[in-house]
Design an enzyme around this catalytic site. Sequence first.
Site, PDB file in Angstrom:
ATOM      1  N   GLU C 199      28.181  37.494  52.688  1.00 37.96           N
ATOM      2  CA  GLU C 199      27.784  37.356  54.078  1.00 37.96           C
ATOM      3  C   GLU C 199      27.582  38.735  54.705  1.00 37.96           C
ATOM      4  O   GLU C 199      26.675  38.948  55.508  1.00 37.96           O
ATOM      5  CB  GLU C 199      28.866  36.561  54.833  1.00 37.96           C
ATOM      6  CG  GLU C 199      28.454  36.134  56.223  1.00 37.96           C
ATOM      7  CD  GLU C 199      29.396  35.082  56.817  1.00 37.96           C
ATOM      8  OE1 GLU C 199      30.126  34.410  56.049  1.00 37.96           O
ATOM      9  OE2 GLU C 199      29.412  34.937  58.039  1.00 37.96           O
ATOM     10  N   GLU C 202      24.370  40.061  53.590  1.00 41.55           N
ATOM     11  CA  GLU C 202      23.315  39.377  54.325  1.00 41.55           C
ATOM     12  C   GLU C 202      23.150  39.986  55.719  1.00 41.55           C
ATOM     13  O   GLU C 202      22.035  40.215  56.198  1.00 41.55           O
ATOM     14  CB  GLU C 202      23.641  37.879  54.425  1.00 41.55           C
ATOM     15  CG  GLU C 202      22.528  37.064  55.077  1.00 41.55           C
ATOM     16  CD  GLU C 202      22.946  35.628  55.356  1.00 41.55           C
ATOM     17  OE1 GLU C 202      24.043  35.210  54.940  1.00 41.55           O
ATOM     18  OE2 GLU C 202      22.159  34.923  56.021  1.00 41.55           O
ATOM     19  N   CYS C 221      31.496  29.707  57.799  1.00 40.31           N
ATOM     20  CA  CYS C 221      32.572  29.211  56.936  1.00 40.31           C
ATOM     21  C   CYS C 221      33.330  28.041  57.540  1.00 40.31           C
ATOM     22  O   CYS C 221      34.184  27.468  56.898  1.00 40.31           O
ATOM     23  CB  CYS C 221      33.527  30.338  56.573  1.00 40.31           C
ATOM     24  SG  CYS C 221      33.879  31.391  57.961  1.00 40.31           S
ATOM     25  N   SER C 241      24.496  32.236  58.795  1.00 38.85           N
ATOM     26  CA  SER C 241      24.523  32.893  57.488  1.00 38.85           C
ATOM     27  C   SER C 241      24.309  31.851  56.403  1.00 38.85           C
ATOM     28  O   SER C 241      24.833  30.742  56.475  1.00 38.85           O
ATOM     29  CB  SER C 241      25.882  33.570  57.290  1.00 38.85           C
ATOM     30  OG  SER C 241      26.085  33.815  55.922  1.00 38.85           O
ATOM     31  N   LYS C 280      36.479  19.918  56.078  1.00 38.61           N
ATOM     32  CA  LYS C 280      36.204  20.313  54.690  1.00 38.61           C
ATOM     33  C   LYS C 280      35.948  19.082  53.815  1.00 38.61           C
ATOM     34  O   LYS C 280      35.249  19.166  52.817  1.00 38.61           O
ATOM     35  CB  LYS C 280      37.381  21.117  54.132  1.00 38.61           C
ATOM     36  CG  LYS C 280      37.534  22.491  54.759  1.00 38.61           C
ATOM     37  CD  LYS C 280      36.548  23.486  54.182  1.00 38.61           C
ATOM     38  CE  LYS C 280      36.569  24.797  54.976  1.00 38.61           C
ATOM     39  NZ  LYS C 280      35.447  25.662  54.605  1.00 38.61           N
ATOM     40  N   GLU C 283      32.475  18.565  54.399  1.00 42.50           N
ATOM     41  CA  GLU C 283      31.661  19.622  53.786  1.00 42.50           C
ATOM     42  C   GLU C 283      31.480  19.377  52.295  1.00 42.50           C
ATOM     43  O   GLU C 283      30.374  19.480  51.767  1.00 42.50           O
ATOM     44  CB  GLU C 283      32.320  20.993  54.017  1.00 42.50           C
ATOM     45  CG  GLU C 283      31.513  22.150  53.459  1.00 42.50           C
ATOM     46  CD  GLU C 283      32.211  23.494  53.633  1.00 42.50           C
ATOM     47  OE1 GLU C 283      33.432  23.568  53.386  1.00 42.50           O
ATOM     48  OE2 GLU C 283      31.543  24.467  54.019  1.00 42.50           O
ATOM     49  N   GLU C 288      24.088  18.578  49.428  1.00 44.41           N
ATOM     50  CA  GLU C 288      23.607  19.806  48.770  1.00 44.41           C
ATOM     51  C   GLU C 288      24.737  20.599  48.104  1.00 44.41           C
ATOM     52  O   GLU C 288      24.469  21.591  47.446  1.00 44.41           O
ATOM     53  CB  GLU C 288      22.862  20.681  49.781  1.00 44.41           C
ATOM     54  CG  GLU C 288      23.722  21.308  50.877  1.00 44.41           C
ATOM     55  CD  GLU C 288      23.913  20.418  52.107  1.00 44.41           C
ATOM     56  OE1 GLU C 288      23.668  19.203  51.992  1.00 44.41           O
ATOM     57  OE2 GLU C 288      24.322  20.936  53.162  1.00 44.41           O
ATOM     58  N   CYS C 435      41.491  28.458  61.705  1.00 42.78           N
ATOM     59  CA  CYS C 435      41.977  27.478  60.721  1.00 42.78           C
ATOM     60  C   CYS C 435      43.476  27.238  60.797  1.00 42.78           C
ATOM     61  O   CYS C 435      43.947  26.182  60.401  1.00 42.78           O
ATOM     62  CB  CYS C 435      41.636  27.940  59.311  1.00 42.78           C
ATOM     63  SG  CYS C 435      39.919  28.404  59.140  1.00 42.78           S
TER      64      CYS C 435
END
Lengths: 260, 379, 517
Positions: C199, C202, C221, C241, C280, C283, C288, C435
């Site tokens: 990241e 990037e 994230c 990102s 999560k 996720e 994908e 988190c």
Amino acid sequence: MSKGVLVDLTKCIGCGSCTVACKLYNDNKFEKDSPAIGENPKLTDENWTIVTAKKTEKDGQPVWRYVKQQCLHCEHPACASACFAKAFQKTEEGPVIYYPHLCVGCRYCMLACPFDIPKYQWEKSFPLVTKCQMCSGKVAKGEAPACVSVCPTNVMTFGERDEILALAKKTIESDSKYVKHIYGEKEAGGTDWIYISDVPFEQLGFRTDVTTTPLPEYSHSFLKYTPYVIVGWGSLLTGMYLYTKRRNKIAQEEKKDVHL
Amino acid sequence: MAATNTQSWSFRLTPTRVLLFILAGMAAAIALWRLIVGLGPTTNLNDQWPWGLWIGFDVLTGVALAGGGYSTALIVHILHINKFNEIGRSAMLTSMLGYLLVMAGLFLDIGQWFNFWRPFVSWGYHSVLFEVFWCVSLYTTIQVIEFGEILTERVAKPWHKFFRKIMPFLLIVGVLLPTMHQSSLGGLYLIEVGKLHPLWWSPFIPLFFLMSSFFVGPAMVAVETSLAGRAYNHQVDLKVLRGLAKIGGTLMVIYLALKAIDFSNRDAWQYVFAGGLESNMFLLETIGGVIIPLIILISPWGKTRSGLVTYGALTALGVVVNRLNVVITGMVNYYGPGYIPAWTEIVVSAGLVAGGILAYCFIVENFNILGHHEEHEAA
Amino acid sequence: MDKQKARSTEMTRRGFLKMFGSLGLVGATATLAGCSKEPMGGKGWLPQQYQAASSYPSQVRGRVPIDPNNPSIMRDDEKCILCGQCLEVCEKVQTVFGHYELPVKDEVICVNCGQCTLWCPTAAITEKDDTARVLEAIEDPDTVVVVQTAPATRVGLGEEFGLPAGSWVEGKQVAALKKLGFDYVFDTNFSADLTIMEEGTELINRITKKSKAPLPQFTSCSPGWVKFCEYYYPDLLEHMSSAKSPQQMLGALIKTYFAKEKNIDPKKIFSVSIMPCTAKKFECSRPEMNDAGLHHGDETMRDVDAVLTVRELARMIKNKGIDLNKLPEEKYDQLMGTGSGAGLIFGATGGVMEAAVRTAYFVLTKQDVPEGLLNLKPVRGLEGVKEASLDIPGVGTLRIAVAHGLSNARKLMDEVRRGESPYHFIEIMCCPGGCISGGGQPRTALPPSNEVREKRIASLYAKDASYKLRLSHENPEILALYEKYLEHPISHLAHELLHTEYTSRGDKLTAKGSKLG
Ligand code: SF4
Ligand code: SF4
Ligand code: SF4
Ligand code: SF4
Ligand code: SF4
């Protein structure tokens, strides 16, 4: 004047608060195998109201709509007219309520209701018929029913029936998304709970072939003859009895056979 | 043959009767169990199908079949057509037993059975069921009192005079009431508009129920007297049976005609040959239960005893199918399949019939039923 | 019917007598019922909850909708008291509920953050339980069950076992996982470091215009945040990102790099992650997220097979009768078990930013990271929106902003949408506090309190300060990974395994106050 509730289905998000409120207010049990919300919930003796998720289409696009169901508190309730012990009664404020101590348990009300609302306590030794009572205690005090008051998106509006009907009319006229039909305005001769929606009602599982004649009239069209039958048929029978008897007697006296 | 007044009580036990006793006993046990634990555990009834076999067979069909009582009462006692006298008592006995069984069936079917008396005091007079309830209970009472006349020939004899005195009144009311409740049983389904299949729902359903209950009377008499005749070696005069059947047949023709008119009015012909469960059951009931019996009646076979018995059996079965069609077949389309009677329901229904047959045998063997030719002396 | 039959055949003498006893009771109640002339229906809100039946409950307000197929959360209706706490957090703190127009479209709008599970006073709303699936995998001898633990779990799990908020239980957690039968225990801190590499690179590409993607760059994230952006700011997704979250990076590597290094058939690997987060679970189920599978030519293979929240892990430990407090401290397995302090502080709001800045500084300037960047005060702490400007010698001023809790995220996003955002890099954490206070953490305070949040955060920063390894780019296992497998950040393989794309969910709702969708 009778009170009613306008249910605007376009606002329902399917949270099910109303179903929980109904149980919390009426002390009805939660049953794991018979949920009150989801894609296929069922009205039962413990679920007086359910919210069904309908995955349907509007303008070719998939849409989900949620349909809250409970007794519609008909203006001319079929259930009450069907009950031969007056266990179902329509109160002046609107709610169609049930008196357990009067119920015999014939379940004719269940057959009579055009919306299949009354349910039975099949597992009990002395079962009762159950259905939404429109929180009659609250309504008598002028308060909205429990389910109405908890709805986070104000799907339901409680008020005088003619006022909410006017509101419904205004709403569907002023907003093109609504279908131009107020469910319950005429169905079964008019109900106190009425619905508006942006998806045609038949897509949402509403019974759209319900007669607009108040159902009690069907029974009445028959029962109204009862007095005439009693008097007319009764006197006719008596007359025939006396006449044929006398004729036979005469015939007997004349030692003749009677041929008919 | 039938009892004379001085004999002691008699009741033969044949293997068939033992079987019937077993059936009735099982039914009684299940009935007790049902009264204790409720309907859910003992029947297949559910919220979708609140009415099932017990209402369909025990009550609706039972009342219709027991209709023989009032049609013969009308013919024999009101119209005083004397040639039919000899079947009067047996028809009325069957009818009384029929009604008692109906009451038993109803009692089992209602949820709060301890509350059965409620409609006597809490009047739901808007209900067709209210009329049914009053008429059926009054009529059953009246039949029991009517039976008092027979009973007091043998027991409590001093009362016999009294019973003979009130008979005319009882007879008239006893025809009036069934006229009302036979039709109101059909009237119950008026409110099922849109639910009951159009093959059966009709604004005239009360009339159809009334007529079919009337013409099933002679049919039942034919079947029953031949059964009893064989068992008790008592043959009813063929002419009597044929005469009755003719009255029934006439009514059946009118019934068919009315149905045809009704179908045209309601545009219901399309369903008749539409195929599928409903139309097949309807054709069964109409062709097998009305048209074929009528043909038998017109044909030379209809002049024989076997022809008349077949006519009677088919007609009676036709009415059974009709009632079950109204209660069950006609509702499948609306409620969806979801009800098959439980074995318990079937055993109780069969057991009730068994009990009825046993009671019939007992009464016939001990009271003057079959050989009775009423003479009309001055009342 | 059958039940009835079974019951009647089992009838004993005692049972028979009992039956008649209860019959008497039934009869008595029936008579009583018969005496009452009251109509059916309630006389007031359920007494046990509101002390006395009445029309005036203190708090009955309704609740959030939850799709029965929600992969993250579920609700037990029986426990719900309609207190409206879930509505409160969802609408006010997360700005999800009530921020879309009605009627709804064809989805129940939820970012899966699980904050409602932390606010619900009766625990009616909980995480969707996936422990059974994990236990099944553990019991299967043919399956290699690999587990990773997120940074924030090690300062949360202890609370489930009576320890004070923020207690450090990293070693005990590893020990517990081994005891439960997991075959390999890796650290998500490792892949947090990897995230920084990817990241951060990037970001530098964007700043140096090597990449056409716009600035500011958003961190990616936090899956709740990602979904929120897809719903409400789909027009800004280019800013996101492309780097996957640490969980998904490690998931993809477990079934490729690890499988290759250890010579294990990736089909036999069941990959679990222990997360402080319910999003999560969503996720890992995104279609994908199967890059390792695609790499092996099996698109049904998931990068991460199951996600357990800290609460579920605690439940498994308790169900096994393991006392966490008595366990020895154990170490993560090598290969992907080492994390830097930078990776560790991912668990706190501002942590990703701080970690990224440390490494970016080094990459851009090739100089040692100054002390100030090892304790980046302006982005630490619980203030909703935090910002800082950093002078990077030879490059210029780097403007950064941090927000946590989605209502705070909206403030920064609206700025970006208006084209008024001065920042280069924006960190968003879906949950307030980051988190450490994620929807999968222990329900230590109800609703979650800043006091608990601060303790957990302090615990992370204290450990970071005590570490020698505090920079992601110095993590030896990261260096080994690039050397042996990935070559360099955003290499072809890295792009294939570690980067992803986003889907606009703008058509799933009509955001309030917007003409979009
Ligand atoms: S909806 Fe049914 S139960 Fe309710 S009042 Fe009408 S007929 Fe009665
Ligand atoms: S009105 Fe009252 S009884 Fe009826 S559904 Fe609502 S809460 Fe339940
Ligand atoms: S409470 Fe309101 S929004 Fe929720 S399901 Fe009921 S009617 Fe729909
Ligand atoms: S998980 Fe988050 S977004 Fe979903 S309902 Fe709960 S609070 Fe709202
Ligand atoms: S927070 Fe929990 S108890 Fe309160 S309304 Fe929401 S789900 Fe129900």
